[in-house]
Design a protein around this motif. Structure first.
Motif, short mmCIF file in Angstrom:
data_model
loop_
_atom_site.label_atom_id
_atom_site.label_comp_id
_atom_site.label_asym_id
_atom_site.label_seq_id
_atom_site.Cartn_x
_atom_site.Cartn_y
_atom_site.Cartn_z
N VAL A 51 94.44 143.39 68.71
CA VAL A 51 93.68 144.58 67.96
C VAL A 51 93.93 146.00 68.32
CG1 VAL A 51 91.88 142.76 67.06
CG2 VAL A 51 91.54 144.17 69.13
N ASP A 167 87.13 151.06 62.88
CA ASP A 167 87.59 149.54 62.58
C ASP A 167 86.65 148.41 63.12
OD1 ASP A 167 89.15 147.03 62.56
OD2 ASP A 167 91.11 148.06 63.36
N LEU A 169 86.83 145.12 62.93
CA LEU A 169 87.29 144.25 63.39
C LEU A 169 87.54 144.64 64.84
CD1 LEU A 169 88.06 141.26 63.46
CD2 LEU A 169 90.43 141.83 62.55
N ASN A 170 88.55 145.56 65.18
CA ASN A 170 88.59 146.14 66.44
C ASN A 170 87.15 146.04 67.11
OD1 ASN A 170 88.59 148.66 68.25
ND2 ASN A 170 90.95 148.04 68.37
N VAL A 220 85.66 136.17 63.41
CA VAL A 220 86.87 136.97 63.34
C VAL A 220 87.23 136.94 61.91
CG1 VAL A 220 89.30 136.83 63.79
CG2 VAL A 220 87.86 136.31 65.57
N PHE A 223 83.99 138.98 59.97
CA PHE A 223 83.64 140.19 60.15
C PHE A 223 84.75 141.04 59.71
CE2 PHE A 223 81.00 139.11 63.93
CZ PHE A 223 79.87 139.48 63.23
N GLY A 224 86.24 140.35 59.93
CA GLY A 224 87.37 141.10 59.27
C GLY A 224 87.51 141.27 57.90
N TYR A 228 87.25 144.81 55.70
CA TYR A 228 88.16 145.08 54.77
C TYR A 228 87.56 145.34 53.43
CZ TYR A 228 91.60 143.73 50.98
OH TYR A 228 92.36 143.75 49.82
N THR A 300 76.50 143.71 60.68
CA THR A 300 77.14 142.43 60.87
C THR A 300 76.20 141.32 60.81
OG1 THR A 300 76.74 142.56 63.30
CG2 THR A 300 78.87 143.46 62.03
#
Length: 302
Positions: A51, A167, A169-170, A220, A223-224, A228, A300
């Motif tokens: 990431v 970001d 996910l990062n 993963v 959250f990704g 998005y 989240t």
């Protein structure tokens, strides 16, 4: 939203709701703090190598890692291990929206508007009804720990808002690196090395599947996908789908675990979901508060 993206948002809510059932199953394999540590370890590795470097200051990564990873999930898993039902946990945890609004008012000087105050009152009424239901059918300690977990989630939400990660996910992958060693240390201290080793030695495919789901699917992927959607659409269009999490949590717990859903619990669900919706989506007073209200959707879930 395009239909495919609407379906993705509903899928993420379903994944996060069902996650409470998976956690409950996982607590049959691992002590709660060890399970939480393994969740973050597997979520962080090997994703952290792909990431890129953190895109915010380390103080925010560490701060959210402590509040969200160590405090919130440590308390949540311990509360569920103490007997708090999975479905009710998915519902009560949503009171984090009220804690977030109160902390934002105190720390970020975001003045809550009248609709948000009404939402907070309705959500608190839902918590009171849920507490009455728990008092009749479950342990008070587990309920208290889950409410405390929601308060810690509120702290992490305010810290995340201050960090404003570009970001999601990062940011979340790096946050996942923070709790691993502290949670392992707490598990060794409070749960004992003998209990931890016994759980690891007894690891089977069911336990592996639990860790894989809570780490890769819920964390993963969840959250990704959420990040998005938030990059493509306004937060006000994405946020309402998070209100489906306790719906999926309660229904899947009833179907898979056989948890009863009383009339009081349904009433608590209506009040909590309705109150959280008003608290999360209503604009706060002032321009700064209105902007922050949109940012509140970037919270989240489990």
């Amino acid at each position: 939203m395009r239909p495919v993206h609407t379906a993705l948002a509903v899928l993420v809510a379903a994944v996060w709701g069902f996650n409470f059932v998976v956690i409950q199953i996982g607590l049959g394999h691992f002590p709660p703090l060890l399970l939480s540590a393994l969740r973050f370890l597997v979520a962080a590795l090997p994703a952290v190598f792909f990431v890129g470097r953190p895109k915010v200051a380390w103080k925010w990564v560490v701060g959210v890692g402590v509040a969200l990873g160590i405090a919130k999930f440590g308390l949540l898993f311990t509360g569920m291990a103490a007997g708090m039902p999975a479905g009710l946990s998915s519902l009560v945890l949503q009171i984090q929206a009220v804690f977030t609004a109160v902390l934002a008012a105190a720390v970020l000087r975001e003045r809550p508007g009248p609709v948000r105050v009404l939402g907070m009152a309705v959500a608190l009424a839902g918590i009171a009804v849920a507490a009455a239901d728990t008092g009749l059918s479950g342990p008070a300690t587990g309920f208290t720990l889950v409410v405390a977990a929601a308060a810690c989630w509120g702290v992490s939400n305010v810290l995340t808002r201050k960090a404003a990660p570009p970001d999601a996910l990062n940011f979340m992958v790096w946050v996942c690196t923070v709790p691993v060693l502290p949670l392992l240390g707490l598990s060794l201290l409070l749960e004992g090395p003998g209990r931890d080793l016994a759980a690891l030695r007894a690891l089977d495919w069911s336990g592996v599947a639990v860790i894989g789901y809570v780490a890769w699917v819920s964390t993963v992927f969840g959250f990704g996908a959420w990040g998005y959607l938030l990059r493509r659409y306004p937060a006000s269009a994405v946020a309402p789908f998070s209100l489906l999490v306790p719906v999926f949590g309660m229904s899947s717990a009833a179907l898979v675990l056989g948890e009863p859903v009383s009339g009081l619990r349904w009433l608590a669900a209506v009040l909590l979901v309705g109150g959280v919706g008003l608290t999360s989506l209503a604009p706060a007073g002032g321009r700064r508060g209105a902007a922050a209200a949109a940012g509140a959707a970037d919270r989240t879930d489990v």
